[in-house]
Design a protein around this motif. Structure first.
Motif, PDB file in Angstrom:
ATOM      1  N   HIS A 190      29.250  28.709  33.875  1.00  0.00           N
ATOM      2  CA  HIS A 190      30.682  29.038  33.876  1.00  0.00           C
ATOM      3  C   HIS A 190      31.460  27.895  33.216  1.00  0.00           C
ATOM      4  CE1 HIS A 190      30.173  32.528  36.527  1.00  0.00           C
ATOM      5  NE2 HIS A 190      29.318  31.787  37.214  1.00  0.00           N
ATOM      6  N   PRO A 191      31.186  27.601  31.927  1.00  0.00           N
ATOM      7  CA  PRO A 191      31.767  26.420  31.295  1.00  0.00           C
ATOM      8  C   PRO A 191      33.260  26.498  30.985  1.00  0.00           C
ATOM      9  CG  PRO A 191      30.554  27.684  29.673  1.00  0.00           C
ATOM     10  CD  PRO A 191      30.296  28.322  31.025  1.00  0.00           C
ATOM     11  N   GLU A 192      33.812  27.689  30.904  1.00  0.00           N
ATOM     12  CA  GLU A 192      35.211  27.806  30.495  1.00  0.00           C
ATOM     13  C   GLU A 192      36.174  27.961  31.668  1.00  0.00           C
ATOM     14  OE1 GLU A 192      36.217  29.713  26.921  1.00  0.00           O
ATOM     15  OE2 GLU A 192      34.124  30.021  26.357  1.00  0.00           O
ATOM     16  N   VAL A 193      35.677  27.964  32.873  1.00  0.00           N
ATOM     17  CA  VAL A 193      36.536  28.110  34.052  1.00  0.00           C
ATOM     18  C   VAL A 193      37.280  26.803  34.286  1.00  0.00           C
ATOM     19  CG1 VAL A 193      36.570  28.492  36.536  1.00  0.00           C
ATOM     20  CG2 VAL A 193      35.077  29.843  35.111  1.00  0.00           C
ATOM     21  N   LEU A 248      41.615  35.196  31.852  1.00  0.00           N
ATOM     22  CA  LEU A 248      40.535  35.600  32.762  1.00  0.00           C
ATOM     23  C   LEU A 248      39.910  36.923  32.334  1.00  0.00           C
ATOM     24  CD1 LEU A 248      42.077  34.519  36.171  1.00  0.00           C
ATOM     25  CD2 LEU A 248      40.067  33.526  35.045  1.00  0.00           C
ATOM     26  N   VAL A 249      40.725  37.836  31.803  1.00  0.00           N
ATOM     27  CA  VAL A 249      40.191  39.100  31.267  1.00  0.00           C
ATOM     28  C   VAL A 249      39.288  38.795  30.078  1.00  0.00           C
ATOM     29  CG1 VAL A 249      40.801  41.243  30.053  1.00  0.00           C
ATOM     30  CG2 VAL A 249      42.064  40.576  32.109  1.00  0.00           C
ATOM     31  N   ALA A 250      39.755  37.930  29.161  1.00  0.00           N
ATOM     32  CA  ALA A 250      38.969  37.585  27.981  1.00  0.00           C
ATOM     33  C   ALA A 250      37.636  36.932  28.355  1.00  0.00           C
ATOM     34  CB  ALA A 250      39.773  36.654  27.067  1.00  0.00           C
ATOM     35  N   LEU A 251      37.637  36.164  29.447  1.00  0.00           N
ATOM     36  CA  LEU A 251      36.406  35.507  29.901  1.00  0.00           C
ATOM     37  C   LEU A 251      35.510  36.433  30.724  1.00  0.00           C
ATOM     38  CD1 LEU A 251      37.888  32.037  30.935  1.00  0.00           C
ATOM     39  CD2 LEU A 251      36.416  32.523  28.954  1.00  0.00           C
ATOM     40  N   GLY A 252      36.053  37.601  31.131  1.00  0.00           N
ATOM     41  CA  GLY A 252      35.265  38.565  31.893  1.00  0.00           C
ATOM     42  C   GLY A 252      35.308  38.382  33.405  1.00  0.00           C
ATOM     43  N   TYR A 253      36.225  37.539  33.900  1.00  0.00           N
ATOM     44  CA  TYR A 253      36.288  37.281  35.342  1.00  0.00           C
ATOM     45  C   TYR A 253      37.156  38.285  36.100  1.00  0.00           C
ATOM     46  CZ  TYR A 253      33.860  32.947  34.465  1.00  0.00           C
ATOM     47  OH  TYR A 253      32.914  32.030  34.098  1.00  0.00           O
ATOM     48  N   VAL A 254      38.091  38.915  35.396  1.00  0.00           N
ATOM     49  CA  VAL A 254      38.941  39.930  36.015  1.00  0.00           C
ATOM     50  C   VAL A 254      39.110  41.089  35.044  1.00  0.00           C
ATOM     51  CG1 VAL A 254      40.218  38.210  37.402  1.00  0.00           C
ATOM     52  CG2 VAL A 254      41.183  39.009  35.234  1.00  0.00           C
ATOM     53  N   GLU A 255      39.601  42.190  35.569  1.00  0.00           N
ATOM     54  CA  GLU A 255      39.902  43.359  34.742  1.00  0.00           C
ATOM     55  C   GLU A 255      41.216  43.947  35.207  1.00  0.00           C
ATOM     56  OE1 GLU A 255      36.674  46.038  35.502  1.00  0.00           O
ATOM     57  OE2 GLU A 255      37.300  46.402  37.561  1.00  0.00           O
ATOM     58  N   ARG A 256      41.861  44.651  34.301  1.00  0.00           N
ATOM     59  CA  ARG A 256      43.075  45.392  34.655  1.00  0.00           C
ATOM     60  C   ARG A 256      42.664  46.835  34.908  1.00  0.00           C
ATOM     61  NH1 ARG A 256      45.417  41.780  30.779  1.00  0.00           N
ATOM     62  NH2 ARG A 256      47.148  40.623  31.716  1.00  0.00           N
ATOM     63  N   ALA A 257      43.265  47.417  35.941  1.00  0.00           N
ATOM     64  CA  ALA A 257      42.935  48.801  36.294  1.00  0.00           C
ATOM     65  C   ALA A 257      44.185  49.497  36.802  1.00  0.00           C
ATOM     66  CB  ALA A 257      41.849  48.821  37.368  1.00  0.00           C
TER      67      ALA A 257
END
Length: 155
Positions: free
Chosen positions: A35-38, A77-86
């Motif tokens: 998780h290098p970009e967190v 966070l969306v770009a990194l894949g940690y969250v999503e919009r729904a």
């Protein structure tokens, strides 16, 4: 220097330095674990999102930042894949931000790492001193829960 002669300004600096040391060690370990970009703000944001999800406005309020600042963090966070919009199942006008499996994994690993870091403090200071430190902090810290609004407070 005896404790009673210690200048008052040292206490917040020591508390912050201890906090910073833990956070820096956490992120070094997260990097080693994939998780290098967190960044620290990402962890606060994911805590603000929580297991039930939240809107960008709610994230901003919980972090003490503007909706726009929260939106930028959510975008990252969306770009990194940690969250999503729904879509919000209860209100079609709202978009929820939810943790993804990758986000949940990062939070789970963070909890494990924090346990290991605390164990390191216990090894260096002793269990009684660490327990006393935690108890003392609980006595002086307001009982409103743990703040995730640190990013906004520093801003």
């Amino acid at each position: 220097m005896p404790a009673e002669d210690t200048p008052g300004f040292e206490l917040p600096l020591l508390l912050f330095a201890g906090f910073r040391a833990l956070i820096d060690e956490l992120h070094a370990e997260l990097t080693r674990r994939g998780h290098p970009e967190v960044r620290p703000v990402h962890g606060f944001a994911m805590q603000a999102i929580g297991p039930a999800g939240a809107t960008a406005s709610e994230v901003g309020r919980r972090l003490g930042v503007s909706k726009q600042a929260a939106g930028k963090t959510v975008d990252r966070l969306v770009a990194l894949g940690y969250v999503e919009r729904a879509d919000d199942p209860y209100d079609a006008r709202r978009k929820l931000v939810r943790l993804t499996p990758l986000g949940l994994d990062m939070l789970s690993q963070s909890a494990e790492i924090f346990d290991r870091l605390r164990a390191g403090w216990v090894e260096r200071l002793g269990a009684e001193r660490v327990a006393s430190l935690e108890s003392s902090l609980r006595t002086v810290v307001p009982s409103a829960g743990f703040p995730v609004g640190v990013p906004g407070w520093f801003g």
